[in-house]
Design a protein around this motif. Structure first.
Motif, mmCIF file in Angstrom:
data_model
loop_
_atom_site.group_PDB
_atom_site.id
_atom_site.type_symbol
_atom_site.label_atom_id
_atom_site.label_comp_id
_atom_site.label_asym_id
_atom_site.label_seq_id
_atom_site.Cartn_x
_atom_site.Cartn_y
_atom_site.Cartn_z
ATOM 1 N N LEU A 1 77.359 61.888 34.954
ATOM 2 C CA LEU A 1 77.123 60.874 35.986
ATOM 3 C C LEU A 1 76.309 59.713 35.419
ATOM 4 O O LEU A 1 76.613 58.549 35.651
ATOM 5 N N ASN A 2 75.264 60.055 34.666
ATOM 6 C CA ASN A 2 74.459 58.997 34.066
ATOM 7 C C ASN A 2 75.223 58.266 32.969
ATOM 8 O O ASN A 2 74.947 57.103 32.689
ATOM 9 N N ARG B 1 54.533 76.225 51.443
ATOM 10 C CA ARG B 1 55.008 74.843 51.475
ATOM 11 C C ARG B 1 56.530 74.793 51.261
ATOM 12 O O ARG B 1 57.248 74.073 51.957
ATOM 13 N N ILE C 1 70.288 56.622 44.095
ATOM 14 C CA ILE C 1 69.496 57.593 43.338
ATOM 15 C C ILE C 1 68.025 57.204 43.273
ATOM 16 O O ILE C 1 67.135 58.044 43.355
ATOM 17 N N ILE C 2 67.748 55.915 43.119
ATOM 18 C CA ILE C 2 66.368 55.499 42.865
ATOM 19 C C ILE C 2 65.744 54.806 44.072
ATOM 20 O O ILE C 2 64.669 55.200 44.536
ATOM 21 N N LEU D 1 69.887 66.165 41.428
ATOM 22 C CA LEU D 1 69.387 64.835 41.802
ATOM 23 C C LEU D 1 68.094 64.515 41.065
ATOM 24 O O LEU D 1 67.936 63.423 40.515
ATOM 25 N N LEU E 1 59.143 64.794 44.298
ATOM 26 C CA LEU E 1 58.577 64.616 45.635
ATOM 27 C C LEU E 1 59.451 63.745 46.533
ATOM 28 O O LEU E 1 59.642 64.049 47.710
ATOM 29 N N VAL E 2 60.022 62.670 45.960
ATOM 30 C CA VAL E 2 60.799 61.768 46.807
ATOM 31 C C VAL E 2 61.989 62.488 47.440
ATOM 32 O O VAL E 2 62.344 62.220 48.596
ATOM 33 N N TYR E 3 62.587 63.431 46.707
ATOM 34 C CA TYR E 3 63.728 64.145 47.283
ATOM 35 C C TYR E 3 63.300 65.161 48.338
ATOM 36 O O TYR E 3 64.027 65.435 49.286
ATOM 37 N N VAL E 4 62.075 65.716 48.150
ATOM 38 C CA VAL E 4 61.555 66.598 49.190
ATOM 39 C C VAL E 4 61.325 65.793 50.471
ATOM 40 O O VAL E 4 61.652 66.234 51.576
ATOM 41 N N ILE F 1 68.898 63.775 37.478
ATOM 42 C CA ILE F 1 69.517 62.453 37.323
ATOM 43 C C ILE F 1 68.452 61.364 37.397
ATOM 44 O O ILE F 1 68.426 60.440 36.592
ATOM 45 N N PHE F 2 67.543 61.511 38.359
ATOM 46 C CA PHE F 2 66.475 60.523 38.536
ATOM 47 C C PHE F 2 65.682 60.377 37.243
ATOM 48 O O PHE F 2 65.466 59.269 36.737
ATOM 49 N N PHE G 1 65.792 72.980 46.989
ATOM 50 C CA PHE G 1 65.757 74.423 46.735
ATOM 51 C C PHE G 1 67.157 74.961 46.440
ATOM 52 O O PHE G 1 67.440 76.121 46.661
ATOM 53 N N PRO H 1 65.356 56.892 47.717
ATOM 54 C CA PRO H 1 64.269 57.876 47.705
ATOM 55 C C PRO H 1 62.888 57.237 47.575
ATOM 56 O O PRO H 1 61.946 57.663 48.245
ATOM 57 N N LEU I 1 62.877 63.151 51.338
ATOM 58 C CA LEU I 1 64.143 62.665 51.865
ATOM 59 C C LEU I 1 64.980 63.782 52.489
ATOM 60 O O LEU I 1 65.597 63.607 53.531
ATOM 61 N N TYR J 1 74.745 52.893 42.702
ATOM 62 C CA TYR J 1 74.170 54.110 42.108
ATOM 63 C C TYR J 1 72.649 54.002 42.059
ATOM 64 O O TYR J 1 71.929 54.928 42.425
ATOM 65 N N VAL K 1 59.252 70.842 41.443
ATOM 66 C CA VAL K 1 58.919 70.497 42.823
ATOM 67 C C VAL K 1 60.066 70.833 43.775
ATOM 68 O O VAL K 1 59.842 71.239 44.913
ATOM 69 N N PHE L 1 67.729 58.931 34.315
ATOM 70 C CA PHE L 1 68.508 57.777 34.754
ATOM 71 C C PHE L 1 68.661 56.662 33.704
ATOM 72 O O PHE L 1 69.774 56.236 33.407
#
Lengths: 286, 340, 277
Positions: free
Chosen positions: A79-80, B76, C27-28, A151, A119-122, A154-155, A144, C31, A124, C23, A223, A158
């Motif tokens: 993907l990247n 958590r 992805i960035i 994701l 954290l950002v995906y948690v 990938i982040f 989880f 979030p 979201l 993309y 995380v 990236f």
């Protein structure tokens, strides 16, 4: 890589003794900072004998962790790769306003702490978010589970391929492509037969680095993982688990696998550089 | 060039094959038990025993997945959507947090299983180095000059909270509930702590493997396990005269189990903890079984200690203790200040 | 009206730029926006109180202080290493050059457990320092060691190509005009390298500030002393304190962005200056 012959008493170089001191300093520094930790991994892995080393891999959870690591990398890296090629084409071959800003945004994940990337995906997709419960009711689990780990990976990885390709393609300009087009080639043909061959080794190098980082990511994946044994544990997380179970030999044994991956990456990179040094040198900055 | 592209193609094919093969095959029922740090070894054996028992009783195959970590971290994860069927955590307040934030567990969950939902209990003891070079015998010895204490961070670790409360308990008795002197003592304990790991297991690794500190405040089961894992010669266990009754509770996560249709087997799993087999295994892994009469011979008896429960008026139960000591701005935050 | 892009005969601009932006957004940006949105949702005063809580400030100080020291050490040794690799011929040079990238390819968790084993009081290096009363692992010193490890390639790899392009005739001219070697190095060579060195420093620093995996194994993780900001985010999460976690993350995010802007400006400056040489 410039090859400067070391002539004795060159006025534009240091004296022999200074050269020796500097070389020794560099070797000592790299020895302590880089080589010793690497040696430690292998030493600790085999300290309790090869039996303990092999036993670490004869365990379903270890196999599952290796498998999951490969799966995550197998999804995240392609993907990247597609993104990296598309971004490099747009950025390197065209001039448009806001380009610097776009490049800064692409670079952003590189300087963000991996913990924040997880954290950002948690935030979201977690059960406490707005999206999480909606997806959950459709039977889609993001964090989880595999999608969340992909994701986060990938982040974190990236910018790798894009950053490798952009300077390389910028260096090469648009002359070759324009010639191909004027000779009647289609856009796709131009890309496949002109652009790609020009950057293939730089591209491969970017993929290698991206892959090494994807397989080794710890903070971000930790995380979003949930730490379910044999299900959402990647190799780096499995290492932490073994470490926490006093199973240091096994922890280091799994670590040797990742260390070997790093060594193979470096070896391939060195070989590529020896053969195609000039092509890659342009894109060397990461 | 053509070779290069073919190469990429083969790579992509290989990659998708691996990805396909890696998709986990879900056979029969699976249960996810989200637990805290020191229960790893116990549940590994218990899960196998339960699966065998369930197979003979019902003919169904059940697979139990395990997740371990600091008790707070695990709670958590469940709050954020980790699909636990059962939680077996280190303190009541962590399950309370799941109950209040997700409503997946009823508020009165503690009443559902015997012994206030604690199938096994434990206490806090000291693990010291061979020969006890610093002469640590009881709580007062911990704050002697030159003693370094290893204890986890009470904000994130269940064990860390029990350690703190056990020390508080001793100080309260010693100083006749003189609040100022208790707080000085607790403050001293943390001034003697060079490291605060986030989980009990992290602290054990710090003490046993990294050789840091003179005494580890640990779960009793964790101390025995470390002594066994690292060879009996290296460490000694010192049992204080007075300590706290640590009750790690268990609960069904109703919301998740009902959604997955696993309530029946999950309930059976928890009840099995109270069976003769469950209690015997708990004793084997150095827990204090809640029904000692069921334990089959073989497990060594643990030493007698004066144990005081969290429900003692001194603490007033977990809800009160949690709010007073460990919430943001609570007593621990006041005592733990920089510039020591 | 002037178009926002220069015309080109090459196809695919819309497709590739569109895909890049899509993309990037998914992805960035989305979030990160969720993060910022969540942390502002608690109100300005609450955000302020959480973000500038003493423990947060000290954790940020540990992160930034250790990253600064590590980047400074990396600059000193990194420049020496780059110089040796570019200018001297000696057996093993190629190997030395290859292992520079190891910290880049080696997973941080592996580096963490291995560094902890090395620098623990019973480890190979730790036991040399233990009798002197110096403890490295589980102190702020250990954090610096881990950050030196992760930051090293950035300095060397930024300085190296610029060094390779240096004009040796200038040095020869300085030497014939009677300058000592030290004078030549400090007055001619070093000033040319300054932009590259600064860029390398900034890159190593930016990477080190956010580092988590290798640090948590070797740091003592003691609040106010050896607790790094990313660890505090994780601890806040484990305490169910989402507001606390997101506000620290938000501050770090802003700092990262500013760091990146500085790096990009440095690189532009470097390019301009370098092309004038």
């Amino acid at each position: 890589m410039s090859k400067v012959a070391s002539r004795y008493r060159d006025p534009a170089s240091e004296t022999l003794s200074w050269r020796l001191i500097l070389i020794l300093l560099a070797v000592a520094f790299l020895g302590i900072v880089v080589v010793l930790p690497l040696v430690t991994v292998f030493y600790e892995a085999f300290r309790k004998g090869t039996g303990a080393f092999i036993a670490a891999f004869d365990e379903p959870d270890a196999i599952a962790a290796i498998r999951l690591t490969l799966t995550v990398a197998a999804i995240a890296v392609p993907l990247n790769l597609v993104f990296g090629v598309a971004a490099a084409w747009a950025i390197a071959k065209f001039e448009f306003r806001g380009k610097t800003f776009l490049v800064t945004l692409i670079d952003l994940p590189f300087s963000i702490s991996p913990v924040i990337s997880g954290l950002v995906y948690v935030l979201l997709f977690g059960a406490q978010s707005y999206l999480g419960p909606i997806l959950k009711s459709q039977g889609i689990q993001i964090i989880f589970a595999l999608p969340g780990m992909v994701l986060a990976t990938i982040f974190v990885t990236f910018p790798f391929i894009a950053r490798e390709l952009i300077p390389l393609m910028q260096e090469q300009g648009t002359g070759d492509e324009e010639a191909a087009l004027s000779l009647g080639a289609s856009g796709w043909q131009t890309f496949w037969y002109v652009t790609l061959p020009n950057v293939k080794w730089g591209l491969l190098y970017g993929v290698l680095l991206c892959n090494a980082r994807a397989m080794g990511e710890f903070g971000a994946v930790s995380v979003v993982s949930g730490h379910v044994r044999g299900l959402t544990e990647t190799m780096p997380l499995h290492i932490e688990i073994l470490y926490n179970e006093y199973n240091f030999a096994a922890a280091f044994a799994i670590a040797t696998l990742l260390a070997l991956l790093a060594l193979v990456t470096l070896a391939l990179k060195t070989v590529l550089e020896l053969r195609y040094g000039d092509e890659i040198a342009a894109g060397r900055k990461h | 060039m053509r070779n290069f592209i073919q190469g990429l193609g083969v790579l992509a094919l290989g990659v998708s094959l691996i990805a396909g093969a890696a998709a986990p095959a879900f056979a029969a029922t699976t249960l996810l038990n989200v637990s805290y740090d020191p229960t790893r070894e116990f549940y590994k054996e218990f899960n196998a025993a339960f699966a065998a028992d369930w197979k003979t009783k019902t003919g169904e195959t059940v697979t139990i997945q395990q997740s371990h970590g600091g008790s707070g971290a695990q709670a958590r994860s469940v709050i954020d959507g980790l699909d636990a069927d059962v939680v077996t955590l280190g303190v009541e307040s962590d399950i309370d947090a799941i109950a209040s934030k997700t409503k997946k567990i009823p508020a009165d969950w503690r009443k559902r299983l015997p012994n206030a939902s604690a199938p096994y209990t434990s206490t806090i003891v000291f693990l010291v180095r061979k020969g006890n070079p610093k002469g640590i015998k009881d709580w007062s010895d911990l704050v002697k000059d030159g003693v370094q204490i290893i204890t986890p961070n009470p904000k994130t670790s269940a064990g860390g909270r029990w350690n703190y409360l056990a020390a508080w308990l001793w100080a309260a008795k010693q100083y006749n509930n003189d609040d100022a002197r208790i707080k000085t003592y607790i403050g001293d304990i943390y001034k003697h702590s060079p490291v605060l790991d986030t989980g009990a297991r992290g602290s054990t690794v710090t003490f046993a493997q990294r050789q840091l500190g003179d005494v580890l405040l640990a779960w009793e089961n964790e101390a025995y396990l470390a002594k066994q894992e690292f060879g009996d010669g290296d460490f000694e266990i010192v049992v204080p005269k007075l300590s706290i009754l640590a009750e790690p509770p268990v609960s069904l996560v109703d919301g998740n189990a009902d959604a997955k249709g696993t309530r029946k087997v999950a309930e059976a799993y928890l009840n099995y903890l109270y069976s003769a087999e469950g209690q015997t295994l708990a004793a084997k892994w150095f827990y204090r079984p809640s029904k000692p009469e069921l334990v089959k011979a073989g497990a060594a008896a643990l030493p007698k200690v004066d144990l005081v429960s969290i429900d003692d008026p001194l603490f007033g139960g977990w809800k009160t203790a949690q709010a007073k000591h460990f919430d943001d701005g609570g007593v621990f935050d006041q005592l733990y200040k920089p510039g020591k | 009206m002037k178009s926002w892009r220069q015309p080109s005969i090459l196809p695919g601009f819309g497709l590739t730029l569109g895909y890049t932006i899509l993309y990037l957004t998914l992805i960035i940006l989305v979030p990160l926006a969720a993060l910022v949105w969540r942390s502002t949702g608690i109100g300005w005063d609450a955000f302020w109180a959480l973000a500038f809580d003493q423990r947060t400030l000290l954790a940020l100080r540990v992160s930034f202080g250790a990253a600064l020291i590590a980047a400074a050490i990396n600059v000193i040794f990194g420049v020496v290493v780059a110089w040796v690799l570019v200018r001297y011929q000696f057996p093993g040079r190629r190997l030395l050059d290859a292992i520079i990238d190891l910290p880049f390819a080696l997973p941080t968790a592996v580096a963490g457990i291995s560094l902890a084993a090395l620098y623990a009081p019973k480890g190979w290096i730790g036991q040399i320092f233990a009798p002197l009363g110096i403890r490295i692992a589980f102190t702020p010193l250990g954090i610096v060691i881990a950050l030196i490890f992760v930051g090293l390639p950035f300095v060397v790899r930024t300085v190296q190509p610029v060094m390779a392009e240096l004009d040796r005739e200038m040095e020869e001219a300085a030497a014939t005009l009677g300058a000592s070697r030290l004078q030549t190095l400090t007055r001619i060579v070093l000033p040319t390298l300054v932009p590259a060195i600064l860029t390398g420093f900034a890159l190593a620093f930016a990477r080190a500030v956010g580092e988590y995996g290798s640090v948590i194994f070797i740091a003592g993780n003691v609040p106010y002393v050896s607790e790094i900001a990313p660890l505090l985010i994780v601890i806040r999460l484990e305490e169910f304190n989402y507001a606390g976690a997101t506000s620290i993350a938000c501050i770090m995010l802003i700092i990262s962005f500013v760091m990146l802007l500085i790096i990009n400006m440095l690189q532009m400056w470097s390019r301009r200056r370098y092309s004038n040489v």
